[in-house]
Scaffold this motif. Structure first.
Motif, PDB file in Angstrom:
ATOM      1  N   UNK A  38       0.870  -1.106   0.025  1.00 45.46           N
ATOM      2  CA  UNK A  38      -0.026   0.046  -0.196  1.00 45.46           C
ATOM      3  C   UNK A  38       0.886   1.243   0.088  1.00 45.46           C
ATOM      4  N   UNK A  39       1.953   1.174   0.748  1.00 51.16           N
ATOM      5  CA  UNK A  39       2.814   2.451   0.778  1.00 51.16           C
ATOM      6  C   UNK A  39       3.314   2.716  -0.704  1.00 51.16           C
ATOM      7  N   UNK A  40       3.757   1.596  -1.381  1.00 49.45           N
ATOM      8  CA  UNK A  40       4.231   1.847  -2.565  1.00 49.45           C
ATOM      9  C   UNK A  40       3.303   2.163  -3.574  1.00 49.45           C
ATOM     10  N   UNK A  41       2.341   1.663  -3.615  1.00 46.13           N
ATOM     11  CA  UNK A  41       1.061   2.036  -4.590  1.00 46.13           C
ATOM     12  C   UNK A  41       0.413   3.596  -4.426  1.00 46.13           C
ATOM     13  N   UNK A  69      -0.039  -1.292 -11.441  1.00 47.77           N
ATOM     14  CA  UNK A  69      -1.094  -2.329 -10.737  1.00 47.77           C
ATOM     15  C   UNK A  69      -0.344  -2.995  -9.369  1.00 47.77           C
ATOM     16  N   UNK A  70      -1.006  -2.994  -8.394  1.00 48.32           N
ATOM     17  CA  UNK A  70      -0.575  -3.934  -7.083  1.00 48.32           C
ATOM     18  C   UNK A  70      -1.518  -5.083  -6.938  1.00 48.32           C
ATOM     19  N   UNK A  71      -1.152  -6.101  -6.728  1.00 51.05           N
ATOM     20  CA  UNK A  71      -1.905  -7.258  -6.613  1.00 51.05           C
ATOM     21  C   UNK A  71      -1.714  -7.537  -5.266  1.00 51.05           C
ATOM     22  N   UNK A  72      -2.728  -8.018  -4.459  1.00 53.64           N
ATOM     23  CA  UNK A  72      -2.435  -8.083  -2.766  1.00 53.64           C
ATOM     24  C   UNK A  72      -3.186  -9.313  -2.676  1.00 53.64           C
ATOM     25  N   UNK A  73      -2.983 -10.687  -2.952  1.00 52.37           N
ATOM     26  CA  UNK A  73      -3.829 -11.647  -2.509  1.00 52.37           C
ATOM     27  C   UNK A  73      -3.011 -13.033  -2.324  1.00 52.37           C
ATOM     28  N   UNK A  74      -3.846 -14.067  -1.765  1.00 54.46           N
ATOM     29  CA  UNK A  74      -3.227 -15.233  -1.586  1.00 54.46           C
ATOM     30  C   UNK A  74      -3.089 -16.145  -2.891  1.00 54.46           C
ATOM     31  N   UNK A  75      -2.351 -17.133  -2.850  1.00 53.88           N
ATOM     32  CA  UNK A  75      -2.253 -17.808  -3.923  1.00 53.88           C
ATOM     33  C   UNK A  75      -2.473 -17.001  -5.427  1.00 53.88           C
ATOM     34  N   UNK A  76      -1.610 -16.134  -5.521  1.00 57.41           N
ATOM     35  CA  UNK A  76      -1.688 -15.017  -6.514  1.00 57.41           C
ATOM     36  C   UNK A  76      -1.700 -15.806  -7.929  1.00 57.41           C
ATOM     37  N   UNK A  77      -0.729 -16.635  -8.436  1.00 63.60           N
ATOM     38  CA  UNK A  77      -0.594 -17.007  -9.881  1.00 63.60           C
ATOM     39  C   UNK A  77      -1.733 -17.877  -9.995  1.00 63.60           C
ATOM     40  N   UNK A  78      -2.414 -18.501  -9.004  1.00 62.35           N
ATOM     41  CA  UNK A  78      -3.363 -19.520  -9.219  1.00 62.35           C
ATOM     42  C   UNK A  78      -4.799 -18.594  -9.866  1.00 62.35           C
TER      43      UNK A  78
END
Length: 261
Positions: A38-41, A69-78
């Motif tokens: 969040x700090x970066x985005x 784009x900032x993606x913040x999520x579990x199991x990102x590639x899935x």
């Protein structure tokens, strides 16, 4: 911190770059991944943070908004695979590679397809390693326990002062001529870090040596990781079997024994 600072400048100078390294924060829960993301985005140019993913929305963000784009999520590639957006993120780090979608099949050839420009800066926060091909286009930052306590909440309004200064820097340097710089690493790592190196040479040359050291450490770590793979171990076994060579040949069983050892 040098790397992240230069990346923030990089999001404001994308017109000068042909590559953009994905920065991803990897670690267990409660290691500060979301906080740093969040700090970066919040200080990045046109930053958007996503906690869910749809292919249509990502394409619009890339093409129409020219977003960071900032993606913040579990199991990102899935979740990237589930959304059908693998080609977006694999091609996003390099300029000039568009992706296509058949949106109007009833229109027939040529009229049925739209093309999207997906090049742009990206950061991830994930609890699992990303796809091995995508990893070659990325710079990982392993999150560990901090000795400092970060009690202040991360709010968008607190980043406005920095974001204003970066915007002013972007405007004031728009017409400047930047010198070309050499690659400081081999293979794709050298390509994706070249625009960051160019910025640090322009913005703060006193940090050049520290930045080069960072990239060299990442390069060494990657070579070490490759040596630990099955292919790497087979090559090591082959090299250690050279004394058993007869007439230019080595028995496969000798190499297998070395590998098993």
């Amino acid at each position: 911190y040098d790397l992240l600072t230069i990346w923030a400048f990089h999001t404001n100078a994308m017109e000068r770059a042909n590559f953009s390294p994905i920065i991803y924060f990897l670690g267990l829960p409660e290691k500060g991944k979301s906080r740093i993301l969040k700090s970066m985005i919040y200080i990045a140019r046109r930053g958007i943070r996503k906690i869910s993913l749809t292919d249509a929305q990502v394409l619009r963000d890339c093409t129409h908004i020219d977003a960071t784009l900032a993606l913040d999520m579990m199991n990102l590639w899935a979740k990237v695979e589930k959304a059908g957006s693998e080609d977006v993120f694999l091609n996003r780090p390099e300029r000039g590679v568009d992706v296509s979608r058949v949106n109007r099949p009833e229109k027939g050839a040529f009229a049925d397809t739209d093309y999207y420009t997906v090049f742009g800066p990206t950061i991830f926060a994930t609890n699992e390693t990303i796809h091995e091909i995508l990893d070659t286009r990325a710079i990982p930052i392993i999150m560990v326990n901090s000795i400092k306590s970060f009690d202040k909440e991360v709010n968008p309004e607190d980043a406005l002062d920095i974001k204003e200064k970066l915007t002013a820097w972007r405007a004031s340097t728009m017409g400047d001529i930047w010198k070309d710089v050499p690659r400081i690493a081999k293979s794709r790592l050298g390509d994706i870090t070249k625009p960051l190196y160019q910025i640090i040479k322009y913005v703060n040359p006193s940090r050049e040596e520290a930045f080069i050291k960072i990239i060299q450490e990442i390069e060494k770590k990657r070579l070490s990781d490759k040596a630990d793979t099955m292919n790497g171990q087979i090559i090591m076994a082959l090299l250690s079997s050279r004394l058993s060579m007869v007439s230019g040949c080595i028995k496969g069983q000798i190499i297998a024994n070395k590998y098993n050892e």
